[in-house]
Design an enzyme around this catalytic site. Structure first.
Site, PDB file in Angstrom:
ATOM      1  N   CYS A 127       0.819  -1.227   0.000  1.00 25.88           N
ATOM      2  CA  CYS A 127       0.000   0.000   0.000  1.00 25.88           C
ATOM      3  C   CYS A 127       0.848   1.270   0.000  1.00 25.88           C
ATOM      4  CB  CYS A 127      -0.934   0.019   1.204  1.00 25.88           C
ATOM      5  SG  CYS A 127      -2.045  -1.366   1.218  1.00 25.88           S
TER       6      CYS A 127
ATOM      7  N   HIS B 225      -3.498   7.254   2.985  1.00 20.15           N
ATOM      8  CA  HIS B 225      -3.884   5.929   2.493  1.00 20.15           C
ATOM      9  C   HIS B 225      -5.248   5.588   3.096  1.00 20.15           C
ATOM     10  CE1 HIS B 225      -3.903   1.881   1.237  1.00 20.15           C
ATOM     11  NE2 HIS B 225      -3.668   1.358   2.428  1.00 20.15           N
TER      12      HIS B 225
ATOM     13  N   ASN C 225     -10.103  -0.276   0.603  1.00 21.54           N
ATOM     14  CA  ASN C 225      -8.648  -0.127   0.491  1.00 21.54           C
ATOM     15  C   ASN C 225      -8.201  -0.660  -0.877  1.00 21.54           C
ATOM     16  OD1 ASN C 225      -5.873  -0.442   0.643  1.00 21.54           O
ATOM     17  ND2 ASN C 225      -5.883  -1.442   2.643  1.00 21.54           N
TER      18      ASN C 225
HETATM   19  N1  ACO Z   1     -17.709  -8.970  10.289  1.00 19.16           N
HETATM   20  C1  ACO Z   1     -18.032  -9.265  11.568  1.00 19.16           C
HETATM   21  N2  ACO Z   1     -17.112  -9.571  12.489  1.00 19.16           N
HETATM   22  C2  ACO Z   1     -15.836  -9.563  12.117  1.00 19.16           C
HETATM   23  C3  ACO Z   1     -15.432  -9.256  10.814  1.00 19.16           C
HETATM   24  C4  ACO Z   1     -16.433  -8.958   9.887  1.00 19.16           C
HETATM   25  N3  ACO Z   1     -16.161  -8.660   8.609  1.00 19.16           N
HETATM   26  N4  ACO Z   1     -14.097  -9.319  10.743  1.00 19.16           N
HETATM   27  C5  ACO Z   1     -13.664  -9.645  11.964  1.00 19.16           C
HETATM   28  N5  ACO Z   1     -14.701  -9.807  12.797  1.00 19.16           N
HETATM   29  C6  ACO Z   1     -14.682 -10.177  14.199  1.00 19.16           C
HETATM   30  C7  ACO Z   1     -13.435 -10.911  14.583  1.00 19.16           C
HETATM   31  O1  ACO Z   1     -13.556 -12.275  14.275  1.00 19.16           O
HETATM   32  C8  ACO Z   1     -13.385 -10.665  16.082  1.00 19.16           C
HETATM   33  O2  ACO Z   1     -14.262 -11.564  16.696  1.00 19.16           O
HETATM   34  P1  ACO Z   1     -13.860 -12.286  18.085  1.00 19.16           P
HETATM   35  O3  ACO Z   1     -13.670 -11.154  19.056  1.00 19.16           O
HETATM   36  O4  ACO Z   1     -15.032 -13.135  18.358  1.00 19.16           O
HETATM   37  O5  ACO Z   1     -12.597 -13.014  17.778  1.00 19.16           O
HETATM   38  C9  ACO Z   1     -13.984  -9.271  16.229  1.00 19.16           C
HETATM   39  O6  ACO Z   1     -14.689  -9.004  15.008  1.00 19.16           O
HETATM   40  C10 ACO Z   1     -12.991  -8.165  16.461  1.00 19.16           C
HETATM   41  O7  ACO Z   1     -11.887  -8.359  15.630  1.00 19.16           O
HETATM   42  P2  ACO Z   1     -10.702  -7.354  15.692  1.00 19.16           P
HETATM   43  O8  ACO Z   1      -9.622  -7.864  14.791  1.00 19.16           O
HETATM   44  O9  ACO Z   1     -10.336  -7.011  17.103  1.00 19.16           O
HETATM   45  O10 ACO Z   1     -11.367  -6.059  15.032  1.00 19.16           O
HETATM   46  P3  ACO Z   1     -10.689  -4.671  14.787  1.00 19.16           P
HETATM   47  O11 ACO Z   1     -11.364  -3.631  15.573  1.00 19.16           O
HETATM   48  O12 ACO Z   1      -9.184  -4.733  14.866  1.00 19.16           O
HETATM   49  O13 ACO Z   1     -11.052  -4.427  13.263  1.00 19.16           O
HETATM   50  C11 ACO Z   1      -9.972  -4.562  11.131  1.00 19.16           C
HETATM   51  C12 ACO Z   1     -10.608  -5.324  12.281  1.00 19.16           C
HETATM   52  C13 ACO Z   1     -11.037  -3.698  10.495  1.00 19.16           C
HETATM   53  C14 ACO Z   1      -9.414  -5.554  10.120  1.00 19.16           C
HETATM   54  C15 ACO Z   1      -8.837  -3.664  11.681  1.00 19.16           C
HETATM   55  O14 ACO Z   1      -7.994  -4.443  12.476  1.00 19.16           O
HETATM   56  C16 ACO Z   1      -8.022  -3.016  10.604  1.00 19.16           C
HETATM   57  O15 ACO Z   1      -8.499  -2.147   9.892  1.00 19.16           O
HETATM   58  N6  ACO Z   1      -6.751  -3.365  10.499  1.00 19.16           N
HETATM   59  C17 ACO Z   1      -5.845  -2.746   9.561  1.00 19.16           C
HETATM   60  C18 ACO Z   1      -6.087  -3.297   8.201  1.00 19.16           C
HETATM   61  C19 ACO Z   1      -5.177  -2.619   7.228  1.00 19.16           C
HETATM   62  O16 ACO Z   1      -5.022  -1.426   7.220  1.00 19.16           O
HETATM   63  N7  ACO Z   1      -4.553  -3.403   6.383  1.00 19.16           N
HETATM   64  C20 ACO Z   1      -3.659  -2.860   5.422  1.00 19.16           C
HETATM   65  C21 ACO Z   1      -3.643  -3.816   4.358  1.00 19.16           C
HETATM   66  S1  ACO Z   1      -3.120  -3.058   2.958  1.00 19.16           S
HETATM   67  C22 ACO Z   1      -2.031  -3.980   2.067  1.00 19.16           C
HETATM   68  O17 ACO Z   1      -0.845  -3.828   2.202  1.00 19.16           O
HETATM   69  C23 ACO Z   1      -2.638  -4.955   1.084  1.00 19.16           C
END
Ligand code: ACO
Length: 338
Positions: free
Chosen positions: A119, A259, A289
């Site tokens: 990214c 980003h 994203n």
């Molecule tokens: N729908 C419903 N529940 C979900 C979903 C979903 N789509 N996805 C995850 N959950 C659940 C999880 O299983 C977890 O459940 P549990 O507590 O029973 O285990 C709960 O929601 C909370 O999960 P967390 O990981 O703590 O959620 P968080 O608040 O961290 O949000 C997210 C998750 C949105 C992925 C966040 O961590 C995030 O944005 N991370 C950064 C992602 C990013 O920027 N990536 C860059 C990639 S770019 C590249 O280089 C390709």
């Protein structure tokens, strides 16, 4: 190779972007994985994303975005000296997607290569382009961030499939009047985070086999929570560092183009920079994203909507797999473009 010349400034003289027409909403995703529109909007800020038709590759989007950037910069394909495509989803392993763009647009005088920094790819590419132009080696560089993350998304994994979308953004980097253009840049990487965000199969270490396909190793793997914590810390850190490095003050920044990964990450950077909400461009609710395309698509939209004006000091910041990150401060030059 030519000698370094007395250049004025180096900046962006044209932008363009392209997103596919096909839309997938959060409600569509509710039908394929256990999730909800409410969860996705609350945790990420995303409402829908665009998906590229299956008979096309990233080069298609790159070419469409590049055409608009060339038109906007008012220069012809023959004037381009170099094409850089930042992507983690090239059409194929080789030839590079940049070569496909070069052929399609008839940029006959351009060298061409792909660059991979996930990214952060567009910011890495901008820094490479800046270096070539400021050294006097090349005059006009076409930089494109193009990614079709839908191709490497596991549509059975709710942790990742709600986050990504497809698109491309392009910029032409060239000489601009003195005092305009790039005021500062900073890039970084931390390979210790290599396992937080990765796609392990299909490379030289683990070529595609029946087993890699069966084990779903050709898809993005992400430890979302760890990436989230890193992203919040890094976006805040690099925002302040680049301002200091560019010998600016917080109040000098007119506009932020970050980003587009998660609204909560963008908000933390915005607050650190003490910027008003209307001083940040956000389009992730519509596109999700788009990896290396996120920043250039946002930049192009902000410019075309007149949110960024001539002489504005804009800050571009991003992070991604690697782990990688980057920031650039630009005094915008737009005279005569619209
Ligand atoms: N729908 C419903 N529940 C979900 C979903 C979903 N789509 N996805 C995850 N959950 C659940 C999880 O299983 C977890 O459940 P549990 O507590 O029973 O285990 C709960 O929601 C909370 O999960 P967390 O990981 O703590 O959620 P968080 O608040 O961290 O949000 C997210 C998750 C949105 C992925 C966040 O961590 C995030 O944005 N991370 C950064 C992602 C990013 O920027 N990536 C860059 C990639 S770019 C590249 O280089 C390709």
């Amino acid at each position: 190779m030519t000698q370094r010349r007395d250049f004025k400034g180096v900046g962006i003289i044209g932008t363009g972007s392209y997103v596919p027409e096909k839309v997938i909403t959060n409600f569509d995703l509710e039908k394929i994985v256990e999730t909800s529109d409410e969860w996705i909007r609350a945790r990420t800020g995303i409402k829908e994303r665009r998906i590229l038709d299956t008979d096309k590759g990233s080069s298609f989007m790159a070419i469409e975005a590049a055409k608009k950037a060339l038109e906007n910069a008012k220069i012809s394909p023959e004037d381009i000296d170099m094409i850089i495509v930042a992507t983690v989803t090239p059409d194929m392993m080789f030839p590079s997607t940049a070569c496909l763009v070069q052929e399609s647009l008839k940029c006959k005088n351009a060298a061409a290569f792909d660059l991979e920094a996930a990214c952060s790819g567009f910011l890495y590419g901008l820094s490479v382009a800046y270096s070539f132009v400021s050294s006097g080696i090349y005059k006009n560089i076409l930089l494109i961030g193009a990614d079709a993350l839908s191709r490497i998304t596991d549509w059975t994994d709710r942790n990742t499939c709600v986050l990504f979308g497809d698109g491309a953004g392009a910029a032409i980097i060239s000489e601009v009047p003195e005092g305009k253009g790039v005021l500062g840049l900073d890039l970084g990487a931390d390979g210790e985070g290599k396992n937080l965000l990765k796609l392990v199969a299909g490379g030289s270490l683990m070529p595609a086999t029946e087993k890699t396909v069966k084990n779903r190793l050709h898809y993005i793997y992400m430890e979302g929570n760890e990436v989230f914590k890193f992203a919040v810390r890094k976006m805040e850190e690099i925002s302040l560092k680049i301002i200091e490095k560019s010998k600016l003050k917080l109040e000098d920044i007119d506009y932020l183009v970050p980003h587009q990964a998660n609204m909560r990450i963008i908000e933390s950077a915005r607050k650190k920079l003490k910027l008003a909400e209307n001083k940040v461009y956000v389009n992730l609710e519509d596109y999700g994203n788009m990896s290396s395309a996120s920043i250039p698509v946002a930049l192009d939209e902000a410019v075309r909507k007149n949110k960024i004006k001539d002489n504005d000091v804009i800050l571009l910041i991003g992070f991604g797999g690697g782990l990688t990150w980057g920031a650039m401060v630009i005094r915008w030059y737009s005279k005569g473009r619209f």
